[in-house]
Write a protein that holds these residues in place. Structure first.
Motif, PDB file in Angstrom:
ATOM      1  N   GLU A  61       0.820  -1.209   0.000  1.00 43.18           N
ATOM      2  CA  GLU A  61       0.000   0.000   0.000  1.00 43.18           C
ATOM      3  C   GLU A  61       0.856   1.261   0.000  1.00 43.18           C
ATOM      4  O   GLU A  61       0.460   2.289  -0.559  1.00 43.18           O
ATOM      5  N   GLU A  62       2.006   1.187   0.621  1.00 37.42           N
ATOM      6  CA  GLU A  62       2.897   2.347   0.659  1.00 37.42           C
ATOM      7  C   GLU A  62       3.360   2.718  -0.753  1.00 37.42           C
ATOM      8  O   GLU A  62       3.405   3.896  -1.115  1.00 37.42           O
ATOM      9  N   ALA A  63       3.678   1.705  -1.574  1.00 38.58           N
ATOM     10  CA  ALA A  63       4.100   1.962  -2.957  1.00 38.58           C
ATOM     11  C   ALA A  63       2.934   2.500  -3.789  1.00 38.58           C
ATOM     12  O   ALA A  63       3.121   3.387  -4.640  1.00 38.58           O
ATOM     13  N   ASP A  64       1.732   1.980  -3.542  1.00 39.56           N
ATOM     14  CA  ASP A  64       0.544   2.490  -4.241  1.00 39.56           C
ATOM     15  C   ASP A  64       0.319   3.958  -3.884  1.00 39.56           C
ATOM     16  O   ASP A  64      -0.051   4.777  -4.742  1.00 39.56           O
ATOM     17  N   ARG A  65       0.521   4.289  -2.608  1.00 38.64           N
ATOM     18  CA  ARG A  65       0.377   5.678  -2.145  1.00 38.64           C
ATOM     19  C   ARG A  65       1.358   6.596  -2.863  1.00 38.64           C
ATOM     20  O   ARG A  65       1.001   7.706  -3.295  1.00 38.64           O
ATOM     21  N   ASP A  66       2.626   6.133  -3.029  1.00 38.82           N
ATOM     22  CA  ASP A  66       3.639   6.937  -3.709  1.00 38.82           C
ATOM     23  C   ASP A  66       3.230   7.235  -5.146  1.00 38.82           C
ATOM     24  O   ASP A  66       3.335   8.369  -5.625  1.00 38.82           O
ATOM     25  N   GLU A  67       2.749   6.201  -5.831  1.00 35.59           N
ATOM     26  CA  GLU A  67       2.339   6.358  -7.222  1.00 35.59           C
ATOM     27  C   GLU A  67       1.190   7.355  -7.342  1.00 35.59           C
ATOM     28  O   GLU A  67       1.186   8.217  -8.227  1.00 35.59           O
ATOM     29  N   LYS A  68       0.221   7.244  -6.437  1.00 32.56           N
ATOM     30  CA  LYS A  68      -0.933   8.152  -6.468  1.00 32.56           C
ATOM     31  C   LYS A  68      -0.500   9.590  -6.231  1.00 32.56           C
ATOM     32  O   LYS A  68      -0.984  10.518  -6.894  1.00 32.56           O
ATOM     33  N   LEU A  69       0.421   9.802  -5.285  1.00 28.42           N
ATOM     34  CA  LEU A  69       0.890  11.163  -5.006  1.00 28.42           C
ATOM     35  C   LEU A  69       1.525  11.786  -6.243  1.00 28.42           C
ATOM     36  O   LEU A  69       1.229  12.928  -6.604  1.00 28.42           O
ATOM     37  N   VAL A  70       2.398  11.040  -6.914  1.00 31.28           N
ATOM     38  CA  VAL A  70       3.073  11.578  -8.100  1.00 31.28           C
ATOM     39  C   VAL A  70       2.070  11.842  -9.214  1.00 31.28           C
ATOM     40  O   VAL A  70       2.114  12.881  -9.881  1.00 31.28           O
ATOM     41  N   ARG A  71       1.108  10.925  -9.389  1.00 28.68           N
ATOM     42  CA  ARG A  71       0.091  11.121 -10.422  1.00 28.68           C
ATOM     43  C   ARG A  71      -0.741  12.375 -10.145  1.00 28.68           C
ATOM     44  O   ARG A  71      -0.991  13.184 -11.055  1.00 28.68           O
ATOM     45  N   ASP A  72      -1.158  12.550  -8.886  1.00 32.24           N
ATOM     46  CA  ASP A  72      -1.981  13.713  -8.532  1.00 32.24           C
ATOM     47  C   ASP A  72      -1.211  15.020  -8.716  1.00 32.24           C
ATOM     48  O   ASP A  72      -1.768  16.022  -9.194  1.00 32.24           O
TER      49      ASP A  72
END
Length: 477
Positions: A61-72
């Protein structure tokens, strides 16, 4: 800060109008700040900008969170975003590499795929727009790299550390310190994340970051990182000059199938000779990887040997003492594996470093080295394949014949036995003992291929990484 980065980009000729800059963005402070700075400078420099994120499939989930932050963030800043997913744990097992090294390889692969997707050629003509990869290394990264290289042993190239430009890779924020970057983001209320693996002392670089550099800055000089960056710049210029002089010297040694180092070559300054030999390695093998200072010294030492002596080098290169001097050339596999009639005399003074990971082909046969994490797997018990506790091995393993002082640890209490005594106990004929290959670190023998191994380096419950050595061909099979 923007003006400093702007000046740094111009001084190092990083990019030009029309170039496409693919910024590697993990979501950490360094990469987010670099992306924001590049966005501010985009119009003035006239380059195209996109963000590339690599999901390593490691931290859930931490890696998914990182990806979402960069996308946003990219959506908010109107920057094209591309994400690549790789199952690093699975690939690490498949490739028998550590997860850190596997991660480095998949990031390289992601940018390769992105360049191909966008239709940019691998090599572009002068003046044409090119595909550039922007990485967010800063001055602290540079200082950590210098210290790491210095502790492991290195030359000028290693102490010069991270360069502003390396081929198609640019590092626009290498002129900034980490604290400046964090302050930059806080002042602008820009979000970023901290990778939990960066907080662990499991990796050498993190230990340098958390313990060594802070002590240097607090107790020796608060400007240590800045001074180390300036030293790296000077060393990079020295490295560039020495490379140039080495190339000039090598041009006088060119032959059809390699290079002939004649007497005039050895009259030049020793350091220029070293750089010439390194350049020859790179040209003949296609890359300098796997070649060390030891290989350079072995080649240069042939000048004092008798005609016919030779040294087998990585990547199917060989150096031979001939009447006119020292010939450096490519060789075929058959000649690599052959042991000459003069082998007992010739091989006694030579050694070959095993690339880890990698494959060494030498007159004794083929030695293959792999590294992988130990997770209570069944230990290999084959005659020509052995597992060692890699974290206990402090220097690179080498293949050579016996030397005075060689020993093995023969029990878990640390008891030693001389290698010569082992040969006697195992009733190996005296005339064969100088022809038997051993794998050594200094005077300590790790393994007699096909025979006994060192008890000190056997796998234990505390083992973190395994070094697997596999041997083909030779005296003891």
């Amino acid at each position: 800060m923007l003006e400093r980065v702007k000046k740094y980009i111009r001084e190092n000729h990083m990019l030009k109008t029309g170039d496409l800059v693919a910024a590697g963005v993990s979501g950490g402070a360094d990469s987010i700040a670099m992306l924001h700075i590049l966005k501010q400078l985009q119009t003035e420099f006239g380059f195209l900008l996109e963000a590339v994120h690599v999901h390593h499939g490691i931290r859930g989930e931490e890696a998914d969170r990182d990806e979402k932050l960069v996308r946003d963030i990219c959506r908010e800043w109107e920057i094209p975003f591309r994400s690549y997913h790789y199952p690093v744990p699975e690939l690490s097992k498949k490739w028998k590499l550590g997860e850190e090294e596997t991660g480095r390889l998949v990031r390289k692969e992601a940018f390769f795929r992105e360049r191909e997707r966008l239709g940019f050629p691998e090599q572009s003509s002068d003046g044409e727009p090119q595909f550039l990869v922007a990485l967010a290394h800063n001055r602290n990264d540079l200082a950590e790299t210098m210290l790491h290289h210095l502790a492991r042993g290195t030359g000028i190239r290693g102490l010069a550390g991270i360069r502003p430009c390396s081929g198609k890779i640019i590092r626009p924020v290498l002129c900034l310190e980490r604290r400046e970057i964090v302050n930059y983001l806080k002042e602008r209320e820009i979000s970023y994340i901290t990778d939990s693996t960066n907080l662990s002392d499991e990796y050498t670089r993190n230990r340098i970051r958390h313990h060594v550099l802070p002590v240097m800055e607090k107790e020796i000089n608060s400007g240590a990182v800045e001074h180390m960056a300036e030293t790296a710049r000077v060393l990079a210029e020295a490295e560039e000059y020495l490379c140039k002089k080495g190339c000039e010297l090598l041009e006088h040694c060119t032959q059809k199938k390699g290079y002939l180092l004649v007497e005039s070559f050895f009259r030049e300054a020793h350091i220029i000779q070293e750089y010439a030999v390194l350049e020859a390695f790179g040209r003949l093998a296609g890359k300098r990887k796997d070649f060390t200072a030891l290989h350079v010294e072995q080649v240069l030492s042939l000048r004092e040997k008798t005609t016919g002596r030779y040294i087998q080098l990585p990547r199917e290169l060989r150096a031979v003492r001939v009447y006119e001097g020292v010939r450096l050339e490519r060789t075929d596999n058959e000649s690599v594996r052959r042991i000459d009639e003069t082998a007992p005399e010739t091989l006694a003074e030579l050694l070959w470093e095993i690339p880890v990971p990698g494959t060494l082909e030498c007159p004794f046969g083929i030695f293959e080295a792999k590294i992988f994490p130990y997770k209570n797997q069944k230990i290999e018990e084959k005659k020509c394949t052995k597992w060692f506790d890699y974290d206990k091995i402090k220097t690179g393993p080498c293949v050579r014949t016996r030397r005075q002082g060689d020993f093995l640890v023969v029990n878990r209490e640390g008891g030693r036995k001389k290698l010569n005594r082992i040969f006697i106990d195992e009733k190996i004929p005296a005339e064969l003992r100088d022809q038997i290959p051993v794998i050594a670190v200094g005077e300590e023998i790790l393994w007699i291929p096909g025979g006994r191994m060192n008890e000190q380096y056997k796998i234990a419950s505390t083992t973190g990484r395994v070094l697997e050595l596999h041997y083909q061909g030779g005296v003891l099979t």
